[in-house]
Design a protein around this motif. Structure first.
Motif, PDB file in Angstrom:
ATOM      1  N   GLU A 274       0.828  -1.206   0.000  1.00 39.65           N
ATOM      2  CA  GLU A 274       0.000   0.000   0.000  1.00 39.65           C
ATOM      3  C   GLU A 274       0.863   1.258   0.000  1.00 39.65           C
ATOM      4  N   TYR A 275       1.929   1.215   0.770  1.00 38.77           N
ATOM      5  CA  TYR A 275       2.830   2.371   0.830  1.00 38.77           C
ATOM      6  C   TYR A 275       3.473   2.627  -0.534  1.00 38.77           C
ATOM      7  N   ALA A 276       3.943   1.563  -1.183  1.00 45.20           N
ATOM      8  CA  ALA A 276       4.603   1.717  -2.480  1.00 45.20           C
ATOM      9  C   ALA A 276       3.644   2.255  -3.541  1.00 45.20           C
ATOM     10  N   LEU A 277       2.415   1.716  -3.566  1.00 42.59           N
ATOM     11  CA  LEU A 277       1.477   2.083  -4.634  1.00 42.59           C
ATOM     12  C   LEU A 277       0.702   3.362  -4.349  1.00 42.59           C
ATOM     13  N   ASN A 278       0.457   3.656  -3.080  1.00 43.54           N
ATOM     14  CA  ASN A 278      -0.388   4.803  -2.752  1.00 43.54           C
ATOM     15  C   ASN A 278       0.387   6.018  -2.256  1.00 43.54           C
ATOM     16  N   THR A 279       1.662   5.830  -1.904  1.00 44.99           N
ATOM     17  CA  THR A 279       2.464   6.969  -1.428  1.00 44.99           C
ATOM     18  C   THR A 279       3.634   7.264  -2.368  1.00 44.99           C
ATOM     19  N   MET A 280       4.449   6.250  -2.637  1.00 46.56           N
ATOM     20  CA  MET A 280       5.620   6.467  -3.483  1.00 46.56           C
ATOM     21  C   MET A 280       5.249   6.677  -4.949  1.00 46.56           C
ATOM     22  N   ALA A 281       4.437   5.780  -5.492  1.00 48.88           N
ATOM     23  CA  ALA A 281       4.113   5.826  -6.922  1.00 48.88           C
ATOM     24  C   ALA A 281       3.470   7.139  -7.360  1.00 48.88           C
ATOM     25  N   PRO A 282       2.481   7.686  -6.629  1.00 53.94           N
ATOM     26  CA  PRO A 282       1.878   8.945  -7.078  1.00 53.94           C
ATOM     27  C   PRO A 282       2.874  10.110  -7.141  1.00 53.94           C
ATOM     28  N   LYS A 283       3.857  10.107  -6.252  1.00 52.74           N
ATOM     29  CA  LYS A 283       4.857  11.176  -6.287  1.00 52.74           C
ATOM     30  C   LYS A 283       5.670  11.129  -7.575  1.00 52.74           C
ATOM     31  N   LEU A 284       5.983   9.909  -8.020  1.00 56.44           N
ATOM     32  CA  LEU A 284       6.742   9.751  -9.262  1.00 56.44           C
ATOM     33  C   LEU A 284       5.850   9.925 -10.490  1.00 56.44           C
ATOM     34  N   GLN A 285       4.597   9.490 -10.368  1.00 57.05           N
ATOM     35  CA  GLN A 285       3.720   9.482 -11.531  1.00 57.05           C
ATOM     36  C   GLN A 285       3.497  10.877 -12.114  1.00 57.05           C
ATOM     37  N   ARG A 286       3.584  11.898 -11.290  1.00 56.22           N
ATOM     38  CA  ARG A 286       3.363  13.257 -11.788  1.00 56.22           C
ATOM     39  C   ARG A 286       4.392  13.655 -12.839  1.00 56.22           C
ATOM     40  N   PHE A 287       5.569  13.014 -12.809  1.00 54.24           N
ATOM     41  CA  PHE A 287       6.600  13.343 -13.790  1.00 54.24           C
ATOM     42  C   PHE A 287       6.373  12.625 -15.123  1.00 54.24           C
ATOM     43  N   TYR A 288       5.367  11.759 -15.165  1.00 58.54           N
ATOM     44  CA  TYR A 288       5.044  11.051 -16.409  1.00 58.54           C
ATOM     45  C   TYR A 288       3.739  11.543 -17.030  1.00 58.54           C
ATOM     46  N   ARG A 289       3.046  12.445 -16.351  1.00 57.79           N
ATOM     47  CA  ARG A 289       1.786  12.949 -16.890  1.00 57.79           C
ATOM     48  C   ARG A 289       2.034  13.780 -18.144  1.00 57.79           C
ATOM     49  N   ASN A 290       1.069  13.765 -19.026  1.00 54.41           N
ATOM     50  CA  ASN A 290       1.128  14.565 -20.264  1.00 54.41           C
ATOM     51  C   ASN A 290       2.400  14.305 -21.041  1.00 54.41           C
ATOM     52  N   GLY A 291       2.873  13.075 -21.014  1.00 60.58           N
ATOM     53  CA  GLY A 291       4.073  12.754 -21.782  1.00 60.58           C
ATOM     54  C   GLY A 291       5.334  13.369 -21.226  1.00 60.58           C
ATOM     55  N   GLY A 292       5.314  13.798 -19.961  1.00 64.24           N
ATOM     56  CA  GLY A 292       6.496  14.430 -19.377  1.00 64.24           C
ATOM     57  C   GLY A 292       6.780  15.795 -19.948  1.00 64.24           C
ATOM     58  N   GLU A 293       5.764  16.460 -20.517  1.00 70.97           N
ATOM     59  CA  GLU A 293       5.977  17.738 -21.193  1.00 70.97           C
ATOM     60  C   GLU A 293       6.274  18.881 -20.232  1.00 70.97           C
ATOM     61  N   GLY A 294       6.116  18.627 -18.940  1.00 71.51           N
ATOM     62  CA  GLY A 294       6.365  19.713 -17.985  1.00 71.51           C
ATOM     63  C   GLY A 294       7.805  20.164 -17.935  1.00 71.51           C
ATOM     64  N   PHE A 295       8.740  19.304 -18.349  1.00 64.04           N
ATOM     65  CA  PHE A 295      10.147  19.669 -18.285  1.00 64.04           C
ATOM     66  C   PHE A 295      10.524  20.615 -19.417  1.00 64.04           C
ATOM     67  N   ALA A 296      11.335  21.605 -19.088  1.00 64.96           N
ATOM     68  CA  ALA A 296      11.823  22.549 -20.101  1.00 64.96           C
ATOM     69  C   ALA A 296      13.100  21.999 -20.712  1.00 64.96           C
TER      70      ALA A 296
END
Length: 403
Positions: A274-296
């Motif tokens: 639960e910790y891995a999927l509900n705490t760690m994973a969401p923190k990392l998942q934000r960097f994969y949203r929208n194809g990772g386009e947030g990075f300049a």
């Protein structure tokens, strides 16, 4: 007589002939015989009396002086010989210095100052031990990680920025978790014991560290960065994120570090999942949203270094999630939680996963040739899986039409 004068008086002239001033000081402080220029053992761990490299010792490991924790030997006989020759004149002084440094560095860290951390904790195992056992080093480290994650930062005078002192997290990870850099190459190692000790010091230790690292990456996104940072700050911020992820990825090569994250004593298997999927994973998942386009990437991360570091970080965590059987029913649950799009999936399968898992298998960084071979093998396997899945999809469609 000062410590340096004592060392000089106890060390013969031929023992201190070195071109590099830092190496000379290191040798003087231990009373050791420096290796000649060009010797293959230079830069590696070796006996301070006879010079035999660590890997050639009987047990494959050097003995350490219990008092100062700076001198190392291949055998008890070498330790006795070195003690009589010179170390007895310097050991107690080095130990006293370590006690003072250990107290000083934690006091400074509690005040948000980290400018002396390299001297106190990277080069001196005794100072690290004193700071850890007697002065609350790990609590001070976690406090600074939490402050960094909250958007606070250390004092940034021109002098501090010139020497790269831009981030608490960068300085702590690069110096404490690297261990003794004169023993190993600074860019290809991390000390698993120090990493594990920190992670086991508190139930929130890993969360604080991970949040601080991801904050360093997050400030490199377009919306926040380009409108508020100077070109110098841009470079230093990129370097801080890179140093943090590179070192922690090197630490994740070691199973003991992974177990300190996924197999904590205060959590059951179900709680770990639960910790891995509900705490760690969401923190990392934000960097994969929208194809990772947030990075300049075109302005800051030209070679997509930080995105690659995060991809490797994700791959190594996913490997240990699967290997340590955090969720035996769905071993790929961690990477599935990233919700990668098709392009990200191919990048992960062909590049970042072979890199991360290759490092774990070999226990070190990969050469470009090794990475190229692994990536080509992974690409072939990936194409075959896609073809098989496509053929299976067509057969299923035909069967449905027949019905």
């Amino acid at each position: 007589m000062t410590l340096e004068e004592t060392i000089l008086a106890s060390t013969s002239a031929e023992k201190i002939r070195l071109d590099n001033a830092q190496n000379r000081l290191r040798c003087l402080s231990l009373g050791v015989t420096p290796l000649p220029e060009g010797d293959p053992r230079v830069g590696g761990a070796c006996c301070d009396e006879c010079g035999i490299p660590e890997e050639e010792t009987d047990g494959g490991k050097l003995l350490q002086c219990k008092a100062c924790k700076m001198a190392a030997y291949c055998s008890a006989s070498c330790q006795k010989a070195h003690w009589k020759a010179s170390h007895k004149l310097t050991c107690s002084k080095l130990n006293d210095e370590a006690k003072s440094l250990g107290e000083q560095i934690v006091r400074e860290m509690n005040d948000g100052r980290i400018h002396n951390i390299r001297k106190a904790l990277q080069l001196n195992d005794a100072a690290y031990a004193v700071a850890k056992k007697k002065h609350g080093l790990f609590a001070a480290m976690e406090k600074l990680f939490q402050m960094e994650a909250d958007g606070k930062s250390p004092e940034r005078t021109f002098e501090h920025m010139e020497r790269g002192c831009y981030s608490w997290t960068q300085e702590i990870i690069s110096n404490v978790f690297k261990g003794k850099r004169e023993v190993v190459d600074r860019f290809t190692c991390a000390c698993p014991i120090r990493c594990k000790e920190y992670l086991q010091s508190s139930p929130t230790a890993w969360d604080s560290l991970m949040d601080a690292m991801l904050h360093l990456a997050r400030v490199l996104t377009k919306d926040d960065f380009l409108t508020t940072r100077t070109r110098q700050e841009t470079g230093l911020s990129h370097r801080a994120a890179r140093d943090a992820f590179v070192t922690i990825n090197l630490a994740l090569v070691h199973e003991k570090v992974a177990k300190a994250i996924f197999c904590r004593k205060d959590m059951t298997k179900e709680e770990a999942r639960e910790y891995a999927l509900n705490t760690m994973a969401p923190k990392l998942q934000r960097f994969y949203r929208n194809g990772g386009e947030g990075f300049a990437s075109s302005d800051i991360d030209h070679n997509m270094t930080i995105q690659g570091n995060i991809g490797q970080f994700t791959a190594m965590l996913s490997y240990w999630y699967r290997t340590l059987e955090v969720d035996p029913k769905n071993p790929n649950g961690f990477i599935e939680a990233m919700k990668l799009d098709p392009t990200q999936e191919m990048t992960y399968e062909v590049h970042t996963r072979p890199l991360g898992e290759g490092m774990i298998r070999l226990g070190r960084t990969l050469t470009m040739d090794e990475l190229r071979v692994l990536s080509l093998e992974a690409l072939t396997e990936y194409k075959e899986r896609k073809k098989t899945a496509k053929r299976g999809g067509k057969k299923g469609k035909k069967n449905r039409n027949r019905r």
